[in-house]
Design a protein around this motif. Structure first.
Motif, PDB file in Angstrom:
ATOM      1  N   PHE A  11       6.882 -28.996   6.853  1.00 35.56           N
ATOM      2  CA  PHE A  11       7.064 -28.838   5.407  1.00 35.56           C
ATOM      3  C   PHE A  11       6.061 -29.700   4.645  1.00 35.56           C
ATOM      4  O   PHE A  11       5.448 -29.245   3.673  1.00 35.56           O
ATOM      5  CB  PHE A  11       8.492 -29.232   5.017  1.00 35.56           C
ATOM      6  CG  PHE A  11       8.765 -29.108   3.549  1.00 35.56           C
ATOM      7  CD1 PHE A  11       9.196 -27.925   3.012  1.00 35.56           C
ATOM      8  CD2 PHE A  11       8.576 -30.199   2.707  1.00 35.56           C
ATOM      9  CE1 PHE A  11       9.444 -27.810   1.650  1.00 35.56           C
ATOM     10  CE2 PHE A  11       8.814 -30.099   1.349  1.00 35.56           C
ATOM     11  CZ  PHE A  11       9.253 -28.896   0.821  1.00 35.56           C
ATOM     12  N   ALA A  12       5.882 -30.936   5.083  1.00 37.59           N
ATOM     13  CA  ALA A  12       4.931 -31.836   4.413  1.00 37.59           C
ATOM     14  C   ALA A  12       3.513 -31.292   4.494  1.00 37.59           C
ATOM     15  O   ALA A  12       2.777 -31.319   3.498  1.00 37.59           O
ATOM     16  CB  ALA A  12       5.011 -33.229   5.025  1.00 37.59           C
ATOM     17  N   LEU A  13       3.120 -30.774   5.661  1.00 39.77           N
ATOM     18  CA  LEU A  13       1.788 -30.196   5.788  1.00 39.77           C
ATOM     19  C   LEU A  13       1.641 -28.966   4.902  1.00 39.77           C
ATOM     20  O   LEU A  13       0.611 -28.786   4.247  1.00 39.77           O
ATOM     21  CB  LEU A  13       1.479 -29.838   7.241  1.00 39.77           C
ATOM     22  CG  LEU A  13       0.112 -29.182   7.467  1.00 39.77           C
ATOM     23  CD1 LEU A  13      -1.012 -30.124   7.065  1.00 39.77           C
ATOM     24  CD2 LEU A  13      -0.030 -28.750   8.905  1.00 39.77           C
ATOM     25  N   ALA A  14       2.657 -28.115   4.860  1.00 41.69           N
ATOM     26  CA  ALA A  14       2.600 -26.924   4.014  1.00 41.69           C
ATOM     27  C   ALA A  14       2.453 -27.310   2.548  1.00 41.69           C
ATOM     28  O   ALA A  14       1.628 -26.736   1.826  1.00 41.69           O
ATOM     29  CB  ALA A  14       3.858 -26.073   4.225  1.00 41.69           C
ATOM     30  N   ALA A  15       3.228 -28.278   2.103  1.00 49.05           N
ATOM     31  CA  ALA A  15       3.177 -28.690   0.701  1.00 49.05           C
ATOM     32  C   ALA A  15       1.821 -29.296   0.356  1.00 49.05           C
ATOM     33  O   ALA A  15       1.222 -28.957  -0.680  1.00 49.05           O
ATOM     34  CB  ALA A  15       4.296 -29.687   0.406  1.00 49.05           C
ATOM     35  N   CYS A  16       1.318 -30.158   1.216  1.00 51.40           N
ATOM     36  CA  CYS A  16       0.025 -30.807   0.939  1.00 51.40           C
ATOM     37  C   CYS A  16      -1.124 -29.804   0.964  1.00 51.40           C
ATOM     38  O   CYS A  16      -1.990 -29.820   0.082  1.00 51.40           O
ATOM     39  CB  CYS A  16      -0.235 -31.919   1.943  1.00 51.40           C
ATOM     40  SG  CYS A  16       0.877 -33.323   1.758  1.00 51.40           S
ATOM     41  N   SER A  17      -1.137 -28.942   1.958  1.00 52.79           N
ATOM     42  CA  SER A  17      -2.248 -27.994   2.046  1.00 52.79           C
ATOM     43  C   SER A  17      -2.204 -26.971   0.919  1.00 52.79           C
ATOM     44  O   SER A  17      -3.237 -26.618   0.360  1.00 52.79           O
ATOM     45  CB  SER A  17      -2.274 -27.313   3.414  1.00 52.79           C
ATOM     46  OG  SER A  17      -1.077 -26.600   3.629  1.00 52.79           O
ATOM     47  N   GLU A  18      -1.010 -26.511   0.550  1.00 52.58           N
ATOM     48  CA  GLU A  18      -0.918 -25.566  -0.576  1.00 52.58           C
ATOM     49  C   GLU A  18      -1.312 -26.238  -1.885  1.00 52.58           C
ATOM     50  O   GLU A  18      -1.926 -25.608  -2.751  1.00 52.58           O
ATOM     51  CB  GLU A  18       0.484 -24.986  -0.688  1.00 52.58           C
ATOM     52  CG  GLU A  18       0.734 -23.830   0.225  1.00 52.58           C
ATOM     53  CD  GLU A  18      -0.198 -22.642   0.005  1.00 52.58           C
ATOM     54  OE1 GLU A  18      -0.560 -22.330  -1.146  1.00 52.58           O
ATOM     55  OE2 GLU A  18      -0.571 -22.027   1.008  1.00 52.58           O
ATOM     56  N   ALA A  19      -0.958 -27.499  -2.045  1.00 51.48           N
ATOM     57  CA  ALA A  19      -1.352 -28.224  -3.262  1.00 51.48           C
ATOM     58  C   ALA A  19      -2.868 -28.343  -3.335  1.00 51.48           C
ATOM     59  O   ALA A  19      -3.459 -28.157  -4.410  1.00 51.48           O
ATOM     60  CB  ALA A  19      -0.699 -29.603  -3.291  1.00 51.48           C
ATOM     61  N   LEU A  20      -3.503 -28.622  -2.209  1.00 51.68           N
ATOM     62  CA  LEU A  20      -4.966 -28.703  -2.190  1.00 51.68           C
ATOM     63  C   LEU A  20      -5.611 -27.354  -2.472  1.00 51.68           C
ATOM     64  O   LEU A  20      -6.570 -27.269  -3.239  1.00 51.68           O
ATOM     65  CB  LEU A  20      -5.443 -29.239  -0.843  1.00 51.68           C
ATOM     66  CG  LEU A  20      -5.189 -30.714  -0.576  1.00 51.68           C
ATOM     67  CD1 LEU A  20      -5.559 -31.066   0.856  1.00 51.68           C
ATOM     68  CD2 LEU A  20      -5.957 -31.573  -1.558  1.00 51.68           C
ATOM     69  N   VAL A  21      -5.105 -26.295  -1.865  1.00 49.61           N
ATOM     70  CA  VAL A  21      -5.649 -24.959  -2.100  1.00 49.61           C
ATOM     71  C   VAL A  21      -5.469 -24.566  -3.564  1.00 49.61           C
ATOM     72  O   VAL A  21      -6.390 -24.030  -4.189  1.00 49.61           O
ATOM     73  CB  VAL A  21      -4.992 -23.921  -1.161  1.00 49.61           C
ATOM     74  CG1 VAL A  21      -5.324 -22.495  -1.586  1.00 49.61           C
ATOM     75  CG2 VAL A  21      -5.422 -24.152   0.269  1.00 49.61           C
ATOM     76  N   PHE A  22      -4.300 -24.851  -4.129  1.00 45.90           N
ATOM     77  CA  PHE A  22      -4.057 -24.504  -5.522  1.00 45.90           C
ATOM     78  C   PHE A  22      -4.963 -25.314  -6.453  1.00 45.90           C
ATOM     79  O   PHE A  22      -5.507 -24.771  -7.422  1.00 45.90           O
ATOM     80  CB  PHE A  22      -2.592 -24.725  -5.897  1.00 45.90           C
ATOM     81  CG  PHE A  22      -2.279 -24.300  -7.301  1.00 45.90           C
ATOM     82  CD1 PHE A  22      -2.196 -22.955  -7.623  1.00 45.90           C
ATOM     83  CD2 PHE A  22      -2.090 -25.233  -8.290  1.00 45.90           C
ATOM     84  CE1 PHE A  22      -1.921 -22.549  -8.916  1.00 45.90           C
ATOM     85  CE2 PHE A  22      -1.814 -24.846  -9.586  1.00 45.90           C
ATOM     86  CZ  PHE A  22      -1.726 -23.506  -9.905  1.00 45.90           C
ATOM     87  N   ALA A  23      -5.141 -26.579  -6.158  1.00 42.61           N
ATOM     88  CA  ALA A  23      -6.019 -27.404  -6.997  1.00 42.61           C
ATOM     89  C   ALA A  23      -7.466 -26.938  -6.899  1.00 42.61           C
ATOM     90  O   ALA A  23      -8.211 -26.983  -7.881  1.00 42.61           O
ATOM     91  CB  ALA A  23      -5.911 -28.871  -6.583  1.00 42.61           C
ATOM     92  N   TRP A  24      -7.868 -26.476  -5.733  1.00 43.55           N
ATOM     93  CA  TRP A  24      -9.244 -26.067  -5.522  1.00 43.55           C
ATOM     94  C   TRP A  24      -9.528 -24.676  -6.078  1.00 43.55           C
ATOM     95  O   TRP A  24     -10.548 -24.442  -6.714  1.00 43.55           O
ATOM     96  CB  TRP A  24      -9.553 -26.117  -4.035  1.00 43.55           C
ATOM     97  CG  TRP A  24     -10.993 -25.872  -3.669  1.00 43.55           C
ATOM     98  CD1 TRP A  24     -12.102 -26.226  -4.374  1.00 43.55           C
ATOM     99  CD2 TRP A  24     -11.455 -25.231  -2.490  1.00 43.55           C
ATOM    100  NE1 TRP A  24     -13.222 -25.846  -3.699  1.00 43.55           N
ATOM    101  CE2 TRP A  24     -12.850 -25.225  -2.523  1.00 43.55           C
ATOM    102  CE3 TRP A  24     -10.822 -24.672  -1.392  1.00 43.55           C
ATOM    103  CZ2 TRP A  24     -13.633 -24.676  -1.531  1.00 43.55           C
ATOM    104  CZ3 TRP A  24     -11.603 -24.145  -0.398  1.00 43.55           C
ATOM    105  CH2 TRP A  24     -12.994 -24.148  -0.476  1.00 43.55           C
ATOM    106  N   THR A  25      -8.591 -23.723  -5.866  1.00 46.69           N
ATOM    107  CA  THR A  25      -8.849 -22.334  -6.231  1.00 46.69           C
ATOM    108  C   THR A  25      -8.019 -21.843  -7.412  1.00 46.69           C
ATOM    109  O   THR A  25      -8.347 -20.814  -7.987  1.00 46.69           O
ATOM    110  CB  THR A  25      -8.563 -21.401  -5.043  1.00 46.69           C
ATOM    111  OG1 THR A  25      -7.174 -21.460  -4.722  1.00 46.69           O
ATOM    112  CG2 THR A  25      -9.397 -21.784  -3.837  1.00 46.69           C
TER     113      THR A  25
END
Length: 146
Positions: A11-25
């Motif tokens: 869950f932590a990895l999913a939240a962090c990676s989605e936050a990064l993808v959303f911030a980037w794209t």
């Protein structure tokens, strides 16, 4: 038996990676959930079924957070549907088909990712075990594997 630490790690990895993808794209994908499910399967180990179960649990836990977030984003902004659902919608004719497509794209790939994660762990453990195989010395000093 469910290993909740594995689910929390995924869950932590999913939240962090989605936050990064959303911030980037500026877009939301379902790829962060896949990465989280694979990590949960890896952490859980214990065979493909165990990994698949933990991958599914991670996907469901992440979905509980992601879906209300997507609804909020669509109300506040004109955020598109998450990848790959946005490409499936034109081919769907009814609400039932849309619901089934969303549920299947949000769960089955995560189950597979969890199973792959646990398979990867078993391969890592096998490689580690083979690398630590005891060796014996022959009388002339050469090394043989036991």
């Amino acid at each position: 038996m469910t290993r909740w630490r594995a689910v929390a790690g995924g869950f932590a990895l999913a939240a962090c990676s989605e936050a990064l993808v959303f911030a980037w794209t500026g877009r939301v994908t379902l790829l962060g959930g896949l990465a989280g499910s694979a990590l949960a399967g890896y952490l859980a180990g214990g065979g493909s079924a165990e990994g698949a179960w933990h991958g599914l649990l991670t996907a469901m836990a992440w979905g509980i957070v992601l879906i209300p977030g997507l609804v909020a984003l669509s109300v506040v902004t004109d955020a598109p549907l998450p990848f790959p659902i946005e490409y499936l919608v034109p081919y769907l004719d009814s609400a039932g088909e849309a619901t089934a497509a969303i549920l299947l794209t949000a769960s089955l790939p995560n189950v597979a990712a969890g199973a792959i994660g646990s398979y990867t762990r078993s391969q890592d453990e096998r490689a580690r075990r083979d690398g630590e195989r005891p060796q014996r010395r022959r009388a002339d000093g050469d090394v043989d594997e036991a």
